[in-house]
Design a protein around this motif. Structure first.
Motif, short mmCIF file in Angstrom:
data_model
loop_
_atom_site.label_atom_id
_atom_site.label_comp_id
_atom_site.label_asym_id
_atom_site.label_seq_id
_atom_site.Cartn_x
_atom_site.Cartn_y
_atom_site.Cartn_z
N PHE A 35 20.24 50.24 54.09
CA PHE A 35 21.14 49.13 54.80
C PHE A 35 20.25 47.76 54.37
O PHE A 35 21.29 46.96 54.12
N ILE A 36 19.03 47.76 54.19
CA ILE A 36 18.34 46.61 53.76
C ILE A 36 18.61 46.09 52.40
O ILE A 36 19.08 45.00 51.98
N GLY A 37 18.37 47.34 51.56
CA GLY A 37 19.01 47.06 50.25
C GLY A 37 20.29 46.75 49.84
O GLY A 37 20.18 45.93 48.75
N ALA A 38 21.34 46.92 50.65
CA ALA A 38 22.62 46.78 50.41
C ALA A 38 22.78 45.07 50.41
O ALA A 38 23.67 44.68 50.24
N ALA A 41 14.66 54.32 48.26
CA ALA A 41 15.97 54.38 49.30
C ALA A 41 16.23 52.81 49.33
O ALA A 41 17.37 52.40 49.32
N LEU A 42 15.54 52.02 49.24
CA LEU A 42 15.86 50.43 49.03
C LEU A 42 16.61 50.13 47.75
O LEU A 42 17.62 49.68 47.70
N GLY A 43 16.23 50.99 46.63
CA GLY A 43 16.85 50.61 45.44
C GLY A 43 18.46 51.51 45.40
O GLY A 43 19.38 51.19 44.80
N HIS A 44 18.50 52.46 46.08
CA HIS A 44 19.52 53.16 46.33
C HIS A 44 20.76 52.35 47.04
O HIS A 44 22.02 52.21 46.78
N ILE A 75 26.98 53.57 54.11
CA ILE A 75 26.30 54.35 53.47
C ILE A 75 24.94 54.74 54.26
O ILE A 75 24.33 55.94 53.95
N SER A 76 24.51 53.78 55.04
CA SER A 76 23.39 54.34 55.81
C SER A 76 23.57 55.54 56.83
O SER A 76 22.89 56.39 56.83
N LEU A 77 24.93 55.21 57.42
CA LEU A 77 25.33 56.74 58.32
C LEU A 77 25.41 57.76 57.45
O LEU A 77 25.15 58.91 57.94
N GLY A 78 25.94 57.61 56.08
CA GLY A 78 26.02 59.01 55.20
C GLY A 78 24.87 59.54 54.94
O GLY A 78 24.68 60.60 54.99
N GLN A 99 30.81 38.52 53.82
CA GLN A 99 29.80 39.28 54.42
C GLN A 99 30.13 40.33 55.17
O GLN A 99 29.25 41.48 55.38
N TRP A 100 31.26 40.53 55.76
CA TRP A 100 31.91 41.74 56.55
C TRP A 100 31.91 42.89 55.54
O TRP A 100 31.80 44.12 56.04
N VAL A 101 32.26 42.67 54.29
CA VAL A 101 32.34 43.76 53.38
C VAL A 101 30.73 44.22 53.05
O VAL A 101 30.59 45.36 52.99
N ILE A 102 30.11 43.39 52.95
CA ILE A 102 28.36 43.91 52.83
C ILE A 102 28.06 44.62 53.94
O ILE A 102 27.53 45.70 53.88
N LEU A 103 28.22 44.17 55.17
CA LEU A 103 27.91 44.69 56.38
C LEU A 103 28.36 46.35 56.59
O LEU A 103 27.92 47.34 56.92
N ALA A 104 29.70 46.22 56.28
CA ALA A 104 30.57 47.50 56.27
C ALA A 104 30.04 48.52 55.46
O ALA A 104 29.78 49.74 55.57
N ALA A 105 29.93 48.14 54.24
CA ALA A 105 29.36 49.12 53.06
C ALA A 105 27.99 49.62 53.20
O ALA A 105 27.56 50.65 53.19
N ALA A 106 27.03 48.65 53.83
CA ALA A 106 25.57 48.88 54.12
C ALA A 106 25.85 49.96 55.34
O ALA A 106 24.87 51.05 55.30
N GLY A 107 26.42 49.86 56.43
CA GLY A 107 26.59 50.61 57.41
C GLY A 107 26.99 52.17 57.11
O GLY A 107 26.52 53.10 57.63
#
Length: 334
Positions: A54-57, A185-188, A228-231, A218-226
Protein backbone atom coordinates in the motif's frame (compact mmCIF):
# COMPACT_ATOMS: atom_id res chain seq x y z
CA UNK A 1 -26.69 5.04 -17.88
CA UNK A 2 -24.56 6.20 -20.81
CA UNK A 3 -22.84 3.23 -22.48
CA UNK A 4 -19.39 4.81 -22.32
CA UNK A 5 -19.70 5.60 -18.60
CA UNK A 6 -20.96 2.09 -17.93
CA UNK A 7 -18.00 0.62 -19.80
CA UNK A 8 -15.54 2.84 -17.92
CA UNK A 9 -16.97 1.66 -14.60
CA UNK A 10 -16.83 -1.93 -15.83
CA UNK A 11 -13.19 -1.58 -16.91
CA UNK A 12 -12.25 -0.01 -13.57
CA UNK A 13 -13.87 -2.93 -11.72
CA UNK A 14 -12.07 -5.46 -13.95
CA UNK A 15 -8.77 -3.58 -13.48
CA UNK A 16 -9.13 -3.70 -9.70
CA UNK A 17 -9.99 -7.41 -9.95
CA UNK A 18 -6.74 -7.87 -11.91
CA UNK A 19 -4.93 -5.86 -9.23
CA UNK A 20 -6.36 -8.18 -6.57
CA UNK A 21 -5.26 -11.30 -8.48
CA UNK A 22 -1.86 -9.67 -8.95
CA UNK A 23 -1.65 -9.31 -5.17
CA UNK A 24 -2.41 -12.92 -4.27
CA UNK A 25 -0.49 -14.24 -7.30
CA UNK A 26 2.63 -12.26 -6.35
CA UNK A 27 2.35 -12.31 -2.55
CA UNK A 28 5.02 -14.99 -2.54
CA UNK A 29 7.50 -12.66 -4.24
CA UNK A 30 7.91 -10.58 -1.11
CA UNK A 31 7.55 -13.13 1.66
CA UNK A 32 8.30 -16.68 0.48
CA UNK A 33 11.96 -16.50 1.44
CA UNK A 34 11.19 -15.01 4.88
CA UNK A 35 8.54 -17.63 5.61
CA UNK A 36 10.66 -20.52 4.37
CA UNK A 37 13.56 -19.47 6.63
CA UNK A 38 11.12 -18.90 9.54
CA UNK A 39 12.13 -15.26 9.82
CA UNK A 40 8.42 -14.41 9.82
CA UNK A 41 5.23 -16.36 10.41
CA UNK A 42 3.04 -16.62 7.30
CA UNK A 43 0.28 -14.38 8.66
CA UNK A 44 2.69 -11.73 9.98
CA UNK A 45 4.54 -11.78 6.67
CA UNK A 46 1.33 -11.32 4.69
CA UNK A 47 0.21 -8.41 6.87
CA UNK A 48 3.59 -6.73 6.52
CA UNK A 49 3.63 -7.29 2.76
CA UNK A 50 0.11 -5.88 2.36
CA UNK A 51 1.00 -2.75 4.33
CA UNK A 52 4.23 -2.17 2.41
CA UNK A 53 2.44 -2.77 -0.91
CA UNK A 54 0.00 0.00 0.00
CA UNK A 55 2.80 2.41 0.89
CA UNK A 56 4.87 1.50 -2.17
CA UNK A 57 1.96 2.26 -4.48
CA UNK A 58 2.14 5.91 -3.38
CA UNK A 59 5.85 6.41 -4.10
CA UNK A 60 5.63 7.34 -7.78
CA UNK A 61 3.72 7.11 -11.05
CA UNK A 62 6.49 6.57 -13.62
CA UNK A 63 5.52 2.95 -14.30
CA UNK A 64 1.82 3.87 -14.46
CA UNK A 65 2.56 6.47 -17.12
CA UNK A 66 4.53 3.94 -19.17
CA UNK A 67 1.65 1.42 -19.10
CA UNK A 68 -1.06 4.03 -19.63
CA UNK A 69 0.61 6.04 -22.38
CA UNK A 70 3.58 4.15 -23.84
CA UNK A 71 2.36 0.69 -24.90
CA UNK A 72 -0.82 1.03 -27.02
CA UNK A 73 -3.11 3.73 -28.36
CA UNK A 74 -6.67 2.50 -27.95
CA UNK A 75 -9.40 4.24 -29.97
CA UNK A 76 -11.70 6.67 -28.17
CA UNK A 77 -15.16 5.71 -26.95
CA UNK A 78 -16.74 2.33 -26.35
CA UNK A 79 -14.51 0.54 -28.87
CA UNK A 80 -11.38 1.56 -27.00
CA UNK A 81 -12.88 0.51 -23.69
CA UNK A 82 -13.62 -2.93 -25.12
CA UNK A 83 -9.91 -3.14 -26.09
CA UNK A 84 -8.82 -2.31 -22.53
CA UNK A 85 -11.37 -4.68 -20.95
CA UNK A 86 -10.26 -7.58 -23.17
CA UNK A 87 -6.61 -6.89 -22.26
CA UNK A 88 -7.42 -7.11 -18.56
CA UNK A 89 -9.44 -10.31 -18.94
CA UNK A 90 -6.56 -11.92 -20.85
CA UNK A 91 -4.14 -10.99 -18.06
CA UNK A 92 -6.47 -12.23 -15.32
CA UNK A 93 -7.01 -15.54 -17.12
CA UNK A 94 -3.27 -16.19 -17.44
CA UNK A 95 -2.71 -15.18 -13.80
CA UNK A 96 -5.29 -17.72 -12.65
CA UNK A 97 -3.89 -20.50 -14.87
CA UNK A 98 -0.32 -20.06 -13.63
CA UNK A 99 -1.50 -19.62 -10.03
CA UNK A 100 -3.40 -22.91 -10.24
CA UNK A 101 -0.28 -24.75 -11.39
CA UNK A 102 1.92 -22.94 -8.87
CA UNK A 103 4.09 -21.26 -11.49
CA UNK A 104 5.46 -17.81 -10.57
CA UNK A 105 4.84 -16.16 -13.93
CA UNK A 106 4.74 -12.42 -14.42
CA UNK A 107 1.51 -10.51 -13.83
CA UNK A 108 3.24 -7.52 -15.42
CA UNK A 109 3.96 -9.31 -18.65
CA UNK A 110 0.50 -10.87 -18.63
CA UNK A 111 -0.92 -7.34 -18.58
CA UNK A 112 1.42 -6.11 -21.31
CA UNK A 113 0.63 -9.20 -23.39
CA UNK A 114 -3.08 -8.57 -22.88
CA UNK A 115 -2.78 -4.97 -24.05
CA UNK A 116 -0.76 -5.94 -27.13
CA UNK A 117 -3.05 -8.84 -28.07
CA UNK A 118 -6.22 -6.84 -27.69
CA UNK A 119 -4.74 -3.89 -29.60
CA UNK A 120 -3.61 -6.12 -32.48
CA UNK A 121 -7.02 -7.82 -32.67
CA UNK A 122 -8.71 -4.41 -32.86
CA UNK A 123 -6.19 -2.98 -35.37
CA UNK A 124 -5.16 -0.36 -32.79
CA UNK A 125 -1.69 1.18 -32.62
CA UNK A 126 0.98 -0.71 -30.67
CA UNK A 127 4.08 1.31 -29.74
CA UNK A 128 6.60 -1.40 -30.53
CA UNK A 129 9.50 0.90 -29.65
CA UNK A 130 7.99 1.31 -26.18
CA UNK A 131 7.34 -2.44 -25.88
CA UNK A 132 10.95 -3.24 -26.77
CA UNK A 133 12.57 -0.47 -24.71
CA UNK A 134 10.32 -0.62 -21.64
CA UNK A 135 9.28 -4.29 -21.59
CA UNK A 136 11.41 -6.68 -23.66
CA UNK A 137 14.86 -5.31 -22.79
CA UNK A 138 14.05 -5.00 -19.05
CA UNK A 139 12.46 -8.47 -19.20
CA UNK A 140 15.81 -9.89 -20.28
CA UNK A 141 18.07 -7.66 -18.18
CA UNK A 142 16.24 -7.67 -14.83
CA UNK A 143 16.62 -11.44 -14.17
CA UNK A 144 20.29 -11.32 -15.21
CA UNK A 145 20.98 -8.33 -12.98
CA UNK A 146 18.97 -9.88 -10.13
CA UNK A 147 20.90 -13.16 -10.44
CA UNK A 148 24.30 -11.42 -10.56
CA UNK A 149 23.62 -8.89 -7.82
CA UNK A 150 22.25 -11.56 -5.46
CA UNK A 151 25.32 -13.72 -6.09
CA UNK A 152 27.63 -10.76 -5.38
CA UNK A 153 25.78 -9.91 -2.13
CA UNK A 154 25.86 -13.57 -1.08
CA UNK A 155 29.61 -13.86 -1.74
CA UNK A 156 30.18 -10.65 0.26
CA UNK A 157 28.17 -12.09 3.16
CA UNK A 158 30.19 -15.32 3.07
CA UNK A 159 33.43 -13.32 3.16
CA UNK A 160 32.40 -10.81 5.85
CA UNK A 161 31.01 -13.48 8.17
CA UNK A 162 33.53 -16.23 7.33
CA UNK A 163 34.81 -16.38 10.92
CA UNK A 164 31.46 -15.89 12.66
CA UNK A 165 29.55 -18.54 14.55
CA UNK A 166 27.00 -20.00 12.08
CA UNK A 167 24.10 -20.19 14.55
CA UNK A 168 24.51 -16.62 15.73
CA UNK A 169 24.90 -15.33 12.18
CA UNK A 170 21.78 -17.17 11.07
CA UNK A 171 19.74 -15.66 13.91
CA UNK A 172 20.99 -12.17 13.03
CA UNK A 173 20.02 -12.55 9.39
CA UNK A 174 16.63 -13.88 10.39
CA UNK A 175 15.97 -10.46 11.96
CA UNK A 176 17.55 -8.68 8.99
CA UNK A 177 15.16 -10.52 6.70
CA UNK A 178 12.26 -8.61 8.22
CA UNK A 179 13.79 -5.46 6.73
CA UNK A 180 14.69 -7.02 3.37
CA UNK A 181 11.24 -8.59 3.00
CA UNK A 182 9.64 -5.22 3.76
CA UNK A 183 11.86 -3.61 1.12
CA UNK A 184 10.81 -6.26 -1.39
CA UNK A 185 7.12 -5.71 -0.61
CA UNK A 186 7.57 -1.95 -0.97
CA UNK A 187 9.13 -2.51 -4.39
CA UNK A 188 6.25 -4.78 -5.36
CA UNK A 189 3.76 -2.01 -4.56
CA UNK A 190 5.91 0.54 -6.38
CA UNK A 191 5.97 -1.64 -9.49
CA UNK A 192 2.80 -3.70 -9.71
CA UNK A 193 0.14 -1.39 -8.28
CA UNK A 194 1.25 1.28 -10.74
CA UNK A 195 0.55 -1.02 -13.68
CA UNK A 196 -3.12 -1.16 -12.73
CA UNK A 197 -3.15 2.61 -12.25
CA UNK A 198 -1.86 2.96 -15.79
CA UNK A 199 -4.62 0.77 -17.25
CA UNK A 200 -7.34 2.62 -15.34
CA UNK A 201 -5.92 5.92 -16.54
CA UNK A 202 -5.91 4.58 -20.11
CA UNK A 203 -9.61 3.71 -19.70
CA UNK A 204 -10.36 7.22 -18.39
CA UNK A 205 -8.59 8.80 -21.37
CA UNK A 206 -10.32 6.54 -23.89
CA UNK A 207 -13.68 7.21 -22.24
CA UNK A 208 -13.15 10.96 -22.32
CA UNK A 209 -12.90 11.41 -18.54
CA UNK A 210 -9.22 12.45 -18.57
CA UNK A 211 -6.69 13.96 -20.95
CA UNK A 212 -3.46 12.21 -21.98
CA UNK A 213 -1.35 14.90 -20.33
CA UNK A 214 -3.12 14.70 -16.96
CA UNK A 215 -1.54 13.15 -13.90
CA UNK A 216 -2.83 9.95 -12.32
CA UNK A 217 -5.88 10.88 -10.17
CA UNK A 218 -5.53 10.31 -6.43
CA UNK A 219 -8.60 8.07 -6.27
CA UNK A 220 -6.99 5.77 -8.85
CA UNK A 221 -3.83 5.52 -6.74
CA UNK A 222 -5.81 4.73 -3.58
CA UNK A 223 -8.03 2.17 -5.31
CA UNK A 224 -5.10 0.33 -6.92
CA UNK A 225 -3.08 0.40 -3.70
CA UNK A 226 -6.02 -0.98 -1.72
CA UNK A 227 -6.81 -3.76 -4.20
CA UNK A 228 -3.27 -5.09 -4.44
CA UNK A 229 -2.89 -4.93 -0.66
CA UNK A 230 -6.06 -6.95 -0.09
CA UNK A 231 -4.94 -9.47 -2.69
CA UNK A 232 -1.53 -9.78 -1.07
CA UNK A 233 -3.05 -10.39 2.35
CA UNK A 234 -5.19 -13.21 0.94
CA UNK A 235 -1.92 -14.98 0.09
CA UNK A 236 -0.65 -17.14 -2.73
CA UNK A 237 0.36 -20.37 -1.04
CA UNK A 238 0.92 -22.50 -4.15
CA UNK A 239 3.52 -20.14 -5.59
CA UNK A 240 5.01 -19.54 -2.14
CA UNK A 241 5.93 -23.22 -1.94
CA UNK A 242 7.64 -23.00 -5.35
CA UNK A 243 9.73 -19.94 -4.52
CA UNK A 244 10.43 -20.85 -0.92
CA UNK A 245 11.33 -24.52 -1.20
CA UNK A 246 11.23 -26.09 -4.65
CA UNK A 247 13.93 -23.95 -6.27
CA UNK A 248 16.34 -24.11 -3.33
CA UNK A 249 16.00 -24.63 0.44
CA UNK A 250 17.04 -21.17 1.65
CA UNK A 251 18.75 -20.18 4.88
CA UNK A 252 18.37 -16.65 6.39
CA UNK A 253 21.55 -15.13 4.87
CA UNK A 254 20.53 -16.41 1.44
CA UNK A 255 17.00 -15.06 1.87
CA UNK A 256 18.37 -11.66 2.90
CA UNK A 257 20.69 -11.53 -0.12
CA UNK A 258 17.95 -12.52 -2.57
CA UNK A 259 15.42 -10.02 -1.21
CA UNK A 260 17.94 -7.17 -1.03
CA UNK A 261 19.09 -7.72 -4.61
CA UNK A 262 15.55 -8.02 -5.99
CA UNK A 263 14.34 -4.91 -4.15
CA UNK A 264 17.28 -2.88 -5.48
CA UNK A 265 16.47 -3.87 -9.07
CA UNK A 266 12.77 -3.04 -8.62
CA UNK A 267 13.48 0.44 -7.23
CA UNK A 268 16.01 1.28 -9.95
CA UNK A 269 13.72 0.13 -12.77
CA UNK A 270 10.67 2.01 -11.45
CA UNK A 271 12.23 5.27 -10.30
CA UNK A 272 15.04 5.68 -12.82
CA UNK A 273 13.53 4.19 -15.98
CA UNK A 274 9.77 3.86 -15.43
CA UNK A 275 10.09 0.28 -16.69
CA UNK A 276 7.33 -2.18 -15.69
CA UNK A 277 9.60 -5.12 -14.85
CA UNK A 278 8.45 -8.36 -13.32
CA UNK A 279 8.83 -8.73 -9.56
CA UNK A 280 8.43 -12.47 -10.11
CA UNK A 281 11.30 -12.70 -12.60
CA UNK A 282 13.51 -10.59 -10.38
CA UNK A 283 13.07 -12.43 -7.07
CA UNK A 284 13.17 -15.85 -8.73
CA UNK A 285 16.44 -15.10 -10.50
CA UNK A 286 17.86 -13.63 -7.28
CA UNK A 287 17.01 -16.85 -5.43
CA UNK A 288 18.81 -18.81 -8.15
CA UNK A 289 21.77 -16.45 -7.84
CA UNK A 290 22.27 -17.05 -4.14
CA UNK A 291 21.84 -20.79 -4.64
CA UNK A 292 24.46 -20.88 -7.37
CA UNK A 293 27.09 -19.38 -5.03
CA UNK A 294 26.84 -22.47 -2.84
CA UNK A 295 27.07 -24.92 -5.71
CA UNK A 296 25.28 -25.15 -9.01
CA UNK A 297 23.62 -28.41 -8.02
CA UNK A 298 21.97 -26.64 -5.04
CA UNK A 299 19.49 -25.08 -7.46
CA UNK A 300 16.78 -27.38 -8.74
CA UNK A 301 17.23 -26.44 -12.37
CA UNK A 302 14.32 -28.60 -13.54
CA UNK A 303 11.89 -26.43 -11.57
CA UNK A 304 13.74 -23.35 -12.80
CA UNK A 305 13.29 -24.56 -16.38
CA UNK A 306 9.53 -24.89 -15.89
CA UNK A 307 9.42 -21.34 -14.56
CA UNK A 308 11.42 -19.99 -17.51
CA UNK A 309 8.99 -21.74 -19.85
CA UNK A 310 6.12 -19.90 -18.13
CA UNK A 311 8.02 -16.64 -18.55
CA UNK A 312 8.42 -17.20 -22.30
CA UNK A 313 4.77 -18.16 -22.75
CA UNK A 314 3.26 -15.36 -20.68
CA UNK A 315 3.14 -12.48 -23.19
CA UNK A 316 1.95 -14.49 -26.22
CA UNK A 317 -0.51 -16.57 -24.14
CA UNK A 318 -2.08 -13.54 -22.47
CA UNK A 319 -2.14 -11.78 -25.86
CA UNK A 320 -4.01 -14.70 -27.43
CA UNK A 321 -6.59 -14.87 -24.64
CA UNK A 322 -7.07 -11.09 -24.78
CA UNK A 323 -7.58 -11.22 -28.56
CA UNK A 324 -10.24 -13.92 -28.17
CA UNK A 325 -12.06 -11.89 -25.51
CA UNK A 326 -11.80 -8.77 -27.65
CA UNK A 327 -13.80 -10.44 -30.43
CA UNK A 328 -16.35 -11.75 -27.90
CA UNK A 329 -16.80 -8.36 -26.21
CA UNK A 330 -16.81 -6.53 -29.54
CA UNK A 331 -19.66 -8.79 -30.71
CA UNK A 332 -21.60 -8.28 -27.47
CA UNK A 333 -21.15 -4.54 -26.95
CA UNK A 334 -20.77 -2.91 -30.36
Amino acid sequence: MDLTLGLVIGVVVIALAFDYTNGFHDAANAIATSVSTRALTPRAALFMAAAMNFIGAHLGTQVAETVGKGIVDAPDGSHGLVVVAAALIGAIAWNLITWYFGLPSSSSHALIGGLVGSALASASIVHWDGVIAKVVIPMVLSPLIGFTLAAVIMIAIYWIFRNSQPGRTSRGFRYAQTVSAAAMALGHGLQDAQKTMGVIFLALVVGGFAKPGDGIPQWVILAAAGAISLGTYSGGWRIMRTLGRRIIALDPPQGFAAESAAATVLYAAAIQFGAPISTTHTITSAIMGVGATKRLSAVRWGVAGNIVTAWILTIPAAAFVAAVFYFILHWLVE
